[in-house]
Design a protein around this motif. Structure first.
Motif, PDB file in Angstrom:
ATOM      1  N   ARG A  80       0.810  -1.224   0.000  1.00  0.00           N
ATOM      2  CA  ARG A  80       0.000   0.000   0.000  1.00  0.00           C
ATOM      3  C   ARG A  80       0.842   1.274   0.000  1.00  0.00           C
ATOM      4  O   ARG A  80       0.460   2.286  -0.581  1.00  0.00           O
ATOM      5  N   TRP A  81       1.982   1.232   0.699  1.00  0.00           N
ATOM      6  CA  TRP A  81       2.880   2.395   0.792  1.00  0.00           C
ATOM      7  C   TRP A  81       4.284   1.964   0.356  1.00  0.00           C
ATOM      8  O   TRP A  81       5.195   1.831   1.184  1.00  0.00           O
ATOM      9  N   PRO A  82       4.499   1.744  -0.944  1.00  0.00           N
ATOM     10  CA  PRO A  82       5.787   1.182  -1.412  1.00  0.00           C
ATOM     11  C   PRO A  82       6.995   2.078  -1.156  1.00  0.00           C
ATOM     12  O   PRO A  82       8.125   1.595  -1.141  1.00  0.00           O
ATOM     13  N   GLU A  83       6.775   3.361  -0.920  1.00  0.00           N
ATOM     14  CA  GLU A  83       7.892   4.274  -0.668  1.00  0.00           C
ATOM     15  C   GLU A  83       8.420   4.166   0.759  1.00  0.00           C
ATOM     16  O   GLU A  83       9.487   4.684   1.071  1.00  0.00           O
ATOM     17  N   LEU A  84       7.696   3.498   1.640  1.00  0.00           N
ATOM     18  CA  LEU A  84       8.063   3.405   3.049  1.00  0.00           C
ATOM     19  C   LEU A  84       9.210   2.421   3.273  1.00  0.00           C
ATOM     20  O   LEU A  84       9.182   1.303   2.766  1.00  0.00           O
ATOM     21  N   ALA A  85      10.212   2.836   4.018  1.00  0.00           N
ATOM     22  CA  ALA A  85      11.302   1.935   4.419  1.00  0.00           C
ATOM     23  C   ALA A  85      10.787   1.078   5.574  1.00  0.00           C
ATOM     24  O   ALA A  85      10.092   1.581   6.456  1.00  0.00           O
ATOM     25  N   ILE A  86      11.136  -0.223   5.568  1.00  0.00           N
ATOM     26  CA  ILE A  86      10.613  -1.136   6.584  1.00  0.00           C
ATOM     27  C   ILE A  86      11.752  -1.886   7.267  1.00  0.00           C
ATOM     28  O   ILE A  86      12.587  -2.499   6.607  1.00  0.00           O
ATOM     29  N   LEU A  87      11.729  -1.827   8.608  1.00  0.00           N
ATOM     30  CA  LEU A  87      12.660  -2.570   9.448  1.00  0.00           C
ATOM     31  C   LEU A  87      11.831  -3.484  10.333  1.00  0.00           C
ATOM     32  O   LEU A  87      10.953  -3.015  11.058  1.00  0.00           O
ATOM     33  N   GLY A  91      12.684 -11.122  18.510  1.00  0.00           N
ATOM     34  CA  GLY A  91      13.520 -11.949  19.363  1.00  0.00           C
ATOM     35  C   GLY A  91      13.088 -13.395  19.310  1.00  0.00           C
ATOM     36  O   GLY A  91      13.666 -14.238  19.979  1.00  0.00           O
ATOM     37  N   VAL A  92      12.049 -13.687  18.525  1.00  0.00           N
ATOM     38  CA  VAL A  92      11.511 -15.053  18.490  1.00  0.00           C
ATOM     39  C   VAL A  92      11.494 -15.695  17.109  1.00  0.00           C
ATOM     40  O   VAL A  92      11.388 -16.905  17.010  1.00  0.00           O
ATOM     41  N   ALA A  93      11.557 -14.913  16.056  1.00  0.00           N
ATOM     42  CA  ALA A  93      11.425 -15.488  14.712  1.00  0.00           C
ATOM     43  C   ALA A  93      12.452 -14.898  13.759  1.00  0.00           C
ATOM     44  O   ALA A  93      12.683 -13.695  13.755  1.00  0.00           O
ATOM     45  N   TRP A  94      13.044 -15.764  12.968  1.00  0.00           N
ATOM     46  CA  TRP A  94      13.913 -15.344  11.873  1.00  0.00           C
ATOM     47  C   TRP A  94      13.086 -15.366  10.602  1.00  0.00           C
ATOM     48  O   TRP A  94      12.261 -16.262  10.419  1.00  0.00           O
ATOM     49  N   PRO A  95      13.294 -14.417   9.699  1.00  0.00           N
ATOM     50  CA  PRO A  95      12.534 -14.454   8.448  1.00  0.00           C
ATOM     51  C   PRO A  95      13.008 -15.606   7.552  1.00  0.00           C
ATOM     52  O   PRO A  95      14.182 -15.950   7.546  1.00  0.00           O
ATOM     53  N   VAL A  96      12.061 -16.181   6.852  1.00  0.00           N
ATOM     54  CA  VAL A  96      12.383 -17.190   5.851  1.00  0.00           C
ATOM     55  C   VAL A  96      12.166 -16.564   4.484  1.00  0.00           C
ATOM     56  O   VAL A  96      11.589 -15.483   4.364  1.00  0.00           O
ATOM     57  N   GLU A  97      12.620 -17.251   3.457  1.00  0.00           N
ATOM     58  CA  GLU A  97      12.540 -16.729   2.093  1.00  0.00           C
ATOM     59  C   GLU A  97      11.127 -16.257   1.763  1.00  0.00           C
ATOM     60  O   GLU A  97      10.151 -16.923   2.079  1.00  0.00           O
ATOM     61  N   ASP A  98      11.036 -15.106   1.152  1.00  0.00           N
ATOM     62  CA  ASP A  98       9.779 -14.492   0.706  1.00  0.00           C
ATOM     63  C   ASP A  98       8.863 -14.050   1.843  1.00  0.00           C
ATOM     64  O   ASP A  98       7.721 -13.697   1.610  1.00  0.00           O
ATOM     65  N   GLN A  99       9.325 -14.063   3.078  1.00  0.00           N
ATOM     66  CA  GLN A  99       8.481 -13.638   4.195  1.00  0.00           C
ATOM     67  C   GLN A  99       8.497 -12.117   4.362  1.00  0.00           C
ATOM     68  O   GLN A  99       7.534 -11.543   4.849  1.00  0.00           O
ATOM     69  N   MET A 100       9.590 -11.486   3.941  1.00  0.00           N
ATOM     70  CA  MET A 100       9.715 -10.037   4.075  1.00  0.00           C
ATOM     71  C   MET A 100       9.536  -9.385   2.709  1.00  0.00           C
ATOM     72  O   MET A 100       9.908  -9.953   1.694  1.00  0.00           O
ATOM     73  N   PRO A 101       8.989  -8.174   2.689  1.00  0.00           N
ATOM     74  CA  PRO A 101       8.887  -7.462   1.416  1.00  0.00           C
ATOM     75  C   PRO A 101      10.268  -7.065   0.896  1.00  0.00           C
ATOM     76  O   PRO A 101      11.209  -6.929   1.680  1.00  0.00           O
ATOM     77  N   MET A 102      10.368  -6.900  -0.394  1.00  0.00           N
ATOM     78  CA  MET A 102      11.639  -6.502  -1.002  1.00  0.00           C
ATOM     79  C   MET A 102      12.106  -5.180  -0.406  1.00  0.00           C
ATOM     80  O   MET A 102      11.323  -4.254  -0.238  1.00  0.00           O
ATOM     81  N   GLY A 103      13.368  -5.118  -0.053  1.00  0.00           N
ATOM     82  CA  GLY A 103      13.959  -3.904   0.484  1.00  0.00           C
ATOM     83  C   GLY A 103      13.864  -3.774   1.996  1.00  0.00           C
ATOM     84  O   GLY A 103      14.512  -2.922   2.580  1.00  0.00           O
TER      85      GLY A 103
END
Length: 134
Positions: A80-87, A91-103
């Motif tokens: 919805r807001w592709p210009e937004l930087a995301i961090l 402490g409980v989960a590591w991201p797996v492939e394709d779980q996080m948006p690009m960037g």
């Protein structure tokens, strides 16, 4: 303080733990950021819709009582807001492939205040926003 102040960039923190929310918000304010706080997905979406000056979102993965995880929220926000930087932080989960948006970037909890400010600067710099990270 070792960190150079940010040029008052507006950042949203999404964290359901009040102590961690308060600590992260204080860290970012001390670094010169304008900070909006949300404890729920609904509150986060309301801030994002109402505040076009927001340039980044820092979201915890495990949001108690929420139907969405921080990963799912991050993907919805990126769509919805592709210009937004995301961090994304957890402490409980590591991201797996394709779980996080690009960037998007990931920061493991617990982290020192410098770790949070450095990770935020890095994700902003990758979007061409703000000062170059150390």
């Amino acid at each position: 303080m070792a960190d150079a102040p940010a040029p008052h960039l507006a950042v949203l923190i999404v964290e359901d733990n009040p102590v961690q929310l308060m600590g992260a918000a204080a860290t970012l304010r001390d670094a010169g950021y304008e900070v909006a706080e949300a404890a729920t997905v609904e509150a986060a979406q309301a801030h994002l819709a109402a505040r076009p000056e927001l340039v980044a979102m820092v979201a915890d993965v495990d949001l108690a009582g929420e139907p969405l995880s921080g990963f799912t929220l991050a993907k919805a926000v990126a769509a919805r807001w592709p210009e937004l930087a995301i961090l994304i932080v957890s402490g409980v989960a590591w991201p797996v492939e394709d779980q996080m948006p690009m960037g998007a970037r990931y920061l493991r909890k617990p982290f020192a205040p410098e770790g949070l400010t450095g990770a935020l600067r890095a994700v902003l710099a990758a979007r061409g926003i703000g000062p170059v990270p150390d």
